[in-house]
Design a protein around this motif. Sequence first.
Motif, PDB file in Angstrom:
ATOM      1  N   GLU A 200      28.060  38.760  87.213  1.00 49.93           N
ATOM      2  CA  GLU A 200      28.845  39.842  86.247  1.00 49.93           C
ATOM      3  C   GLU A 200      29.279  41.012  87.404  1.00 49.93           C
ATOM      4  N   ARG A 201      30.609  41.236  87.332  1.00 51.55           N
ATOM      5  CA  ARG A 201      30.812  42.320  88.320  1.00 51.55           C
ATOM      6  C   ARG A 201      30.163  43.574  87.943  1.00 51.55           C
ATOM      7  N   LEU A 202      29.641  44.268  89.246  1.00 55.91           N
ATOM      8  CA  LEU A 202      28.971  45.440  89.147  1.00 55.91           C
ATOM      9  C   LEU A 202      30.075  46.679  88.862  1.00 55.91           C
ATOM     10  N   VAL A 203      29.683  47.235  87.945  1.00 51.98           N
ATOM     11  CA  VAL A 203      30.411  48.612  87.712  1.00 51.98           C
ATOM     12  C   VAL A 203      29.839  49.814  88.405  1.00 51.98           C
ATOM     13  N   LEU A 204      30.344  50.621  89.362  1.00 52.69           N
ATOM     14  CA  LEU A 204      29.909  51.382  90.209  1.00 52.69           C
ATOM     15  C   LEU A 204      29.806  52.855  89.290  1.00 52.69           C
ATOM     16  N   ARG A 205      28.673  53.602  89.585  1.00 56.29           N
ATOM     17  CA  ARG A 205      28.308  54.678  88.694  1.00 56.29           C
ATOM     18  C   ARG A 205      28.363  54.499  87.039  1.00 56.29           C
ATOM     19  N   PRO A 206      27.693  53.408  86.995  1.00 58.06           N
ATOM     20  CA  PRO A 206      27.819  53.088  85.322  1.00 58.06           C
ATOM     21  C   PRO A 206      27.040  53.958  84.446  1.00 58.06           C
ATOM     22  N   ARG A 207      27.528  53.854  83.298  1.00 61.79           N
ATOM     23  CA  ARG A 207      26.701  54.381  82.171  1.00 61.79           C
ATOM     24  C   ARG A 207      26.369  53.565  81.241  1.00 61.79           C
ATOM     25  N   HIS A 208      25.089  53.385  80.521  1.00 62.94           N
ATOM     26  CA  HIS A 208      24.659  52.399  79.650  1.00 62.94           C
ATOM     27  C   HIS A 208      24.642  53.109  78.146  1.00 62.94           C
ATOM     28  N   ILE A 209      25.445  52.637  77.584  1.00 66.75           N
ATOM     29  CA  ILE A 209      25.880  53.140  76.009  1.00 66.75           C
ATOM     30  C   ILE A 209      25.931  52.091  75.063  1.00 66.75           C
ATOM     31  N   GLU A 210      25.120  52.271  73.953  1.00 72.91           N
ATOM     32  CA  GLU A 210      24.929  51.174  73.040  1.00 72.91           C
ATOM     33  C   GLU A 210      25.122  51.653  71.659  1.00 72.91           C
ATOM     34  N   VAL A 211      25.234  50.779  70.691  1.00 71.53           N
ATOM     35  CA  VAL A 211      25.884  51.102  69.310  1.00 71.53           C
ATOM     36  C   VAL A 211      24.837  50.588  68.518  1.00 71.53           C
ATOM     37  N   GLN A 212      24.057  51.224  67.685  1.00 71.63           N
ATOM     38  CA  GLN A 212      23.345  50.954  66.594  1.00 71.63           C
ATOM     39  C   GLN A 212      23.929  50.263  65.329  1.00 71.63           C
ATOM     40  N   GLN A 436      23.454  69.113  82.411  1.00 74.03           N
ATOM     41  CA  GLN A 436      24.901  69.146  82.209  1.00 74.03           C
ATOM     42  C   GLN A 436      25.438  68.099  81.751  1.00 74.03           C
ATOM     43  N   GLY A 437      24.700  66.793  81.473  1.00 73.07           N
ATOM     44  CA  GLY A 437      25.208  65.652  81.039  1.00 73.07           C
ATOM     45  C   GLY A 437      25.599  64.716  81.877  1.00 73.07           C
ATOM     46  N   GLY A 438      25.678  64.670  83.012  1.00 76.85           N
ATOM     47  CA  GLY A 438      26.014  64.139  84.179  1.00 76.85           C
ATOM     48  C   GLY A 438      25.411  62.715  84.431  1.00 76.85           C
ATOM     49  N   VAL A 439      25.020  61.935  83.321  1.00 75.89           N
ATOM     50  CA  VAL A 439      24.217  60.829  83.328  1.00 75.89           C
ATOM     51  C   VAL A 439      25.032  59.730  83.708  1.00 75.89           C
ATOM     52  N   HIS A 440      24.205  58.650  84.564  1.00 76.88           N
ATOM     53  CA  HIS A 440      24.552  57.505  85.136  1.00 76.88           C
ATOM     54  C   HIS A 440      23.151  56.853  85.591  1.00 76.88           C
ATOM     55  N   THR A 441      23.359  55.374  85.701  1.00 72.23           N
ATOM     56  CA  THR A 441      22.340  54.680  85.813  1.00 72.23           C
ATOM     57  C   THR A 441      21.577  54.953  87.357  1.00 72.23           C
ATOM     58  N   GLY A 442      22.258  55.632  88.042  1.00 75.11           N
ATOM     59  CA  GLY A 442      21.841  55.757  89.481  1.00 75.11           C
ATOM     60  C   GLY A 442      21.328  57.096  89.769  1.00 75.11           C
ATOM     61  N   LEU A 443      21.429  57.899  88.526  1.00 72.42           N
ATOM     62  CA  LEU A 443      20.900  59.297  88.823  1.00 72.42           C
ATOM     63  C   LEU A 443      19.498  59.619  89.274  1.00 72.42           C
ATOM     64  N   LEU A 444      18.455  58.709  88.799  1.00 72.51           N
ATOM     65  CA  LEU A 444      17.302  58.976  89.492  1.00 72.51           C
ATOM     66  C   LEU A 444      17.053  58.946  90.726  1.00 72.51           C
ATOM     67  N   GLU A 445      17.777  57.706  91.198  1.00 70.74           N
ATOM     68  CA  GLU A 445      17.969  57.526  92.747  1.00 70.74           C
ATOM     69  C   GLU A 445      18.565  58.596  93.455  1.00 70.74           C
ATOM     70  N   ASP A 446      19.517  58.998  92.947  1.00 70.99           N
ATOM     71  CA  ASP A 446      20.206  60.301  93.568  1.00 70.99           C
ATOM     72  C   ASP A 446      19.492  61.424  93.870  1.00 70.99           C
ATOM     73  N   GLU A 447      18.638  61.885  92.618  1.00 67.18           N
ATOM     74  CA  GLU A 447      17.862  63.092  92.739  1.00 67.18           C
ATOM     75  C   GLU A 447      16.363  62.677  92.923  1.00 67.18           C
TER      76      GLU A 447
END
Length: 675
Positions: A200-212, A436-447
């Motif tokens: 699968e193509r990798l999305v850069l700075r992705p967010r993971h959002i799901e619907v219940q 401030q809500g700037g979430v993405h899957t790489g945030l922990l690595e960035d910080e």
Amino acid sequence: MFKSLLIANRGEIACRVINTARRMGIKTIAVYSDADKGAKHVRFADHAVRLGPAAAKDSYLRADLILKAAREFSAEAIHPGYGFLSENAEFAESCAAAGIAFVGPRPDAIRDMGLKDRAKAIAVEVGAPVLPGYWDLDQDPERLKAEAEKIGFPLLIKAVAGGGGRGIRVVEDGVAFGPALDSARREAAASFGDDRVMLERLVLRPRHIEVQVFGDQHGNLVHLYERDCSIQRRRQKLIEEAPAPGMTEAVRESLTQAALKIAKAVNYSNAGTVEFVADGTGPLRPDGFWFLEMNTRLQVEHPVTEAVLGLDLVEWQLRVAAGENLPLTQDQIHLKGAAIEARIVAEDPAKGFLPSSGVVAGLPDDGAIRVDSGYEIGDIFPDAYDSLVEKAIAHGADRAQALARLQAHLEARVVTGISTNIGYLARLCPLSSFAQGGVHTGLLEDEGLALLKPDALAARRLGLAAIGVQVARELEVPEGASPFDVPDGWRLNAPSHLAVGFQIEDRRVSVELHSDEVQLSAGYRGDHAVVPRRLIHAYGKAKDWTILIAESAGPKAEARGDIAATLFVDRAGASLVERGEVWRYSYPAAEASADSLEASDEITAPLPGKIATIHAQAGQTVKKGQVLVVLEAMKMEHALTASRDGVIAETFVQEGRQVKAADVLIRLVAQEAVT
């Protein structure tokens, strides 16, 4: 409604299901392995049945034994929780054949959505957005590499039968593709019994959002809004929240309608989650998200949805499984505030997130927010399963209030005995990027730097630990003893003076304590911290521990009654817990020396597991940090590296072999020793 329910799971989800069943007047039956004998979920249930040895394949994955237990106690329904058999269509069919309700979707829906390649095809059929990729049956490595070249790098290799972040690898270029494919397949086979993958193509700075989503057996289907699960480490979720930060009504409408289309295509019933990846490089857009997969079960993060909707999703599951209509229609379901969940896991962030096991110690939860836990003080945390200890869920009028409540809970939580990520998560909460809500899957690595564990050698912490040790020693003096028997460093012609020695990992430190009428001060390397002794209070005794509380210094802090730290002192040293973090200050062993604390020439197993691969052989020259062995443990792969430059003298294991914690795997020697 059912009169009896068997929970085919363990830990916090088993306790969570039992709690709702008990409220509904349903008798509960727990199952357990030898590793979980006496566990909280076993004690909590009305009845409990042993399944077998600790290994999941011999216990929690034994459908035959679970059905036998259900028949023995006349269970009318089985709730599978998540993981184990929760998305096993054959198990759902076996339940039906035995006349026992399966609390989950129909077997055909599990099959359609359980395999990511089939799920992608269904999403394409109904017009849901899907990323470019490859999910055909041909699994020849050359075919896969050719398809990867067509898709372009970077890309993801994902286990077809995957979940929980396992069997996934990021590939940056064609050179790395082969090794990444082999690693993903090994982990997929070990976790799911199926080594097939998709690309699968990798999305850069992705967010993971799901619907219940939730459906019943009468064709009714609703969505229960979205959750953001972008805060992840190694593709394992750590923070989940509802609603998603920055969500607009236009994006929500597109997202939820896409989820409902996919669920409707498989005639879905019971609880399910449709997962999407979103472009996080800017604000969320109606055309900026793509379908990932559907989880045909209750999710770990379901409590945040419960919090913002005021619902009990396990109760909904049971009612739907019993043939009832959905309790609410779509227009009756409304968001109320915001909720954030933190997953507390048994890992040590300061040691590369090394998994931990042992006896859970510390203090009981203060009850300020909801905590779903599978363990209590004194319980054994085993190394045979995943690392989830408990979940902390905070709800507020808005995200800021929910986050503040979560941070306060994490900073006050006191857990010792096992290593956890509580302090790590507490440090995440106030970071501006997250707050401030700037979430993405790489945030922990960035910080990464901001999340590092504070220095154990800080003078104030050393002072608190030393004073705690001294107070505990004084508490051991019998009442009415001579003042000369009190080990307080008193001297006739000079101020009181004491020294307390500690071993902190590979460092030996001596802390000097000087006292007057009201305070003690500690110094290290010329740095001094004044810690008023009057703020150190004895809390009590628990087995071999003396528990002390250190209150915050200063008049305002005293007026608030803030707690700065908790100290656990035993015969081997002191554990200091501050803002969710734990520091261990041990008394040095008599034979300890600086030389003995140098980097070891022996590569040992940090925890029990199976040798997945060996990357070095006897006689091979290696560099510091080079991967020598990959250990498979607690459902993850752990790379063990060389502690310094050298030559492999001996290897003591083979691929596929089971090893115990501390087993020597490889021995190094210096280069000059073989020249």
